[in-house]
Design a protein around this motif. Structure first.
Motif, PDB file in Angstrom:
ATOM      1  N   VAL A  11       0.858  -1.065  -0.122  1.00 36.44           N
ATOM      2  CA  VAL A  11       0.128   0.069  -0.111  1.00 36.44           C
ATOM      3  C   VAL A  11       0.746   1.289   0.039  1.00 36.44           C
ATOM      4  O   VAL A  11       2.005   1.192   0.640  1.00 36.44           O
ATOM      5  CB  VAL A  11      -0.904  -0.026   1.258  1.00 36.44           C
ATOM      6  N   HIS A  12       0.162   2.393  -0.640  1.00 37.04           N
ATOM      7  CA  HIS A  12       1.109   3.576  -0.862  1.00 37.04           C
ATOM      8  C   HIS A  12       0.737   4.596   0.539  1.00 37.04           C
ATOM      9  O   HIS A  12      -0.465   4.841   0.559  1.00 37.04           O
ATOM     10  CB  HIS A  12       0.936   4.152  -2.090  1.00 37.04           C
ATOM     11  N   TRP A  13       1.568   5.103   1.232  1.00 34.39           N
ATOM     12  CA  TRP A  13       1.373   5.986   2.297  1.00 34.39           C
ATOM     13  C   TRP A  13       1.696   7.281   1.928  1.00 34.39           C
ATOM     14  O   TRP A  13       2.886   7.295   1.291  1.00 34.39           O
ATOM     15  CB  TRP A  13       1.863   5.337   3.501  1.00 34.39           C
ATOM     16  N   SER A  14       1.105   8.303   2.391  1.00 28.07           N
ATOM     17  CA  SER A  14       1.880   9.674   2.265  1.00 28.07           C
ATOM     18  C   SER A  14       0.702  10.394   3.225  1.00 28.07           C
ATOM     19  O   SER A  14      -0.432  10.129   3.525  1.00 28.07           O
ATOM     20  CB  SER A  14       1.376  10.256   0.756  1.00 28.07           C
ATOM     21  N   PRO A  15       1.412  11.510   3.913  1.00 24.55           N
ATOM     22  CA  PRO A  15       0.524  12.162   5.042  1.00 24.55           C
ATOM     23  C   PRO A  15      -0.812  12.694   4.917  1.00 24.55           C
ATOM     24  O   PRO A  15      -1.638  12.658   5.567  1.00 24.55           O
ATOM     25  CB  PRO A  15       1.547  13.497   5.481  1.00 24.55           C
ATOM     26  N   ASN A  16      -1.120  13.158   3.426  1.00 25.05           N
ATOM     27  CA  ASN A  16      -2.488  13.440   3.045  1.00 25.05           C
ATOM     28  C   ASN A  16      -3.266  12.835   2.395  1.00 25.05           C
ATOM     29  O   ASN A  16      -4.328  13.096   1.722  1.00 25.05           O
ATOM     30  CB  ASN A  16      -1.959  14.882   2.328  1.00 25.05           C
ATOM     31  N   ASN A  17      -2.986  11.301   2.492  1.00 20.85           N
ATOM     32  CA  ASN A  17      -3.671  10.581   1.361  1.00 20.85           C
ATOM     33  C   ASN A  17      -4.135   9.332   2.466  1.00 20.85           C
ATOM     34  O   ASN A  17      -3.203   8.689   2.940  1.00 20.85           O
ATOM     35  CB  ASN A  17      -2.978   9.896   0.142  1.00 20.85           C
ATOM     36  N   ARG A  18      -5.543   9.298   2.643  1.00 19.01           N
ATOM     37  CA  ARG A  18      -5.726   7.985   3.437  1.00 19.01           C
ATOM     38  C   ARG A  18      -6.406   6.806   2.849  1.00 19.01           C
ATOM     39  O   ARG A  18      -6.725   5.933   3.321  1.00 19.01           O
ATOM     40  CB  ARG A  18      -7.127   8.530   4.114  1.00 19.01           C
ATOM     41  N   SER A  19      -6.116   6.808   1.597  1.00 16.73           N
ATOM     42  CA  SER A  19      -6.594   5.479   0.505  1.00 16.73           C
ATOM     43  C   SER A  19      -5.719   4.262   1.013  1.00 16.73           C
ATOM     44  O   SER A  19      -6.373   3.221   0.671  1.00 16.73           O
ATOM     45  CB  SER A  19      -6.263   6.103  -0.920  1.00 16.73           C
ATOM     46  N   PHE A  20      -4.696   4.381   1.576  1.00 16.23           N
ATOM     47  CA  PHE A  20      -3.642   3.352   1.929  1.00 16.23           C
ATOM     48  C   PHE A  20      -4.574   2.543   2.766  1.00 16.23           C
ATOM     49  O   PHE A  20      -4.375   1.049   2.818  1.00 16.23           O
ATOM     50  CB  PHE A  20      -2.450   3.558   2.801  1.00 16.23           C
ATOM     51  N   PHE A  21      -5.372   2.790   3.776  1.00 17.89           N
ATOM     52  CA  PHE A  21      -5.991   1.902   4.804  1.00 17.89           C
ATOM     53  C   PHE A  21      -7.062   1.178   3.980  1.00 17.89           C
ATOM     54  O   PHE A  21      -7.288   0.064   4.184  1.00 17.89           O
ATOM     55  CB  PHE A  21      -6.815   2.943   5.709  1.00 17.89           C
ATOM     56  N   ASP A  22      -7.807   1.733   3.057  1.00 18.40           N
ATOM     57  CA  ASP A  22      -8.937   1.013   2.475  1.00 18.40           C
ATOM     58  C   ASP A  22      -8.391   0.067   1.505  1.00 18.40           C
ATOM     59  O   ASP A  22      -8.847  -1.208   1.165  1.00 18.40           O
ATOM     60  CB  ASP A  22     -10.049   1.897   1.665  1.00 18.40           C
ATOM     61  N   ASN A  23      -7.006   0.478   0.810  1.00 15.56           N
ATOM     62  CA  ASN A  23      -6.603  -0.439  -0.205  1.00 15.56           C
ATOM     63  C   ASN A  23      -5.924  -1.761   0.442  1.00 15.56           C
ATOM     64  O   ASN A  23      -5.804  -2.622  -0.387  1.00 15.56           O
ATOM     65  CB  ASN A  23      -5.398   0.503  -0.796  1.00 15.56           C
ATOM     66  N   ALA A  24      -5.825  -1.904   1.684  1.00 15.06           N
ATOM     67  CA  ALA A  24      -5.236  -3.170   2.440  1.00 15.06           C
ATOM     68  C   ALA A  24      -6.428  -3.981   2.776  1.00 15.06           C
ATOM     69  O   ALA A  24      -6.231  -5.083   2.945  1.00 15.06           O
ATOM     70  CB  ALA A  24      -4.390  -2.701   3.763  1.00 15.06           C
TER      71      ALA A  24
END
Length: 208
Positions: A73-86
């Motif tokens: 999953v791709h993480w960055s401070p201003n992107n919350r999509s990493f959580f749903d992508n997992a």
């Protein structure tokens, strides 16, 4: 970087799922000198460009030949999509009785730096990363977590940021293992760069 560029070209040309064989190696609790191959799995790279048939074939081959499901999953401070992508990968692992690993990638695709205008030197960013990793652990209960994909690139592009990340990694590893003592916490390194054979970087080895 050349190898990665070729991979992206293949992905765009054939629009098919690329499977990369990954093996997680870790120390035995009883014999710290020995390494053991405990899990073997494939990393699924799936996005909206892949059609249903390609995805189904990839999932089938992964389930038939893997003991572990790996979610990068791709993480960055201003992107919350990493959580749903997992979540999709977690459900796949749970439904088929597979071990589960989360690999967190926070660098640009070409490994030229962090994937945004931020650094682990910033305390707010570091604390947010820590909070998000704990959130992943509590939600998906992975057996393994890789807190940085190919982190030796980051050491080359941002030495100060890498030192801050290394300190953060040590702190976070302790906290994660307090929450789940049997979790395996690690990092991954790009092998060619590690041994100074990366043609695209003209650097000495990064394992010293």
């Amino acid at each position: 970087m050349q190898m990665q560029n070729r991979l992206f070209k293949i992905l765009n040309k054939y629009r098919y799922v690329i499977l990369i064989l990954l093996v997680w190696i870790f120390f035995s609790c009883s014999k710290s000198e020995d390494f053991y191959f405990k899990e073997g799995g494939s990393l699924l790279w799936i996005n909206q460009k892949h059609n249903d048939i390609a995805i189904k074939n990839a999932v089938q081959h992964t389930l038939e030949n893997s003991s572990i499901i790996i979610a990068q999953v791709h993480w960055s401070p201003n992107n919350r999509s990493f959580f749903d992508n997992a979540e999709w990968y977690f459900t796949l692992a749970k439904d088929h009785g597979k071990s589960f690993m989360i690999a967190v990638d926070w660098q640009k695709a070409n490994r030229s730096g962090a994937n945004g205008d931020w650094s682990f030197k910033d305390k707010t960013t570091a604390n947010l990363f820590k909070k998000d990793m704990i959130k992943l652990l509590n939600a998906y209960n992975p057996d393994f977590i890789n807190l940085g994909v190919e982190v030796n690139y980051y050491a080359m592009t941002s030495s100060d940021g890498f030192r801050a990340f290394a300190s953060l990694f040590r702190e976070l590893k302790v906290e994660l293992k307090q929450l789940k003592p049997d979790i395996k916490v690690g990092l991954s390194y790009q092998l060619e760069l590690l041994y100074g054979h990366h043609n695209g970087w003209n650097k000495t080895n990064t394992h010293a």
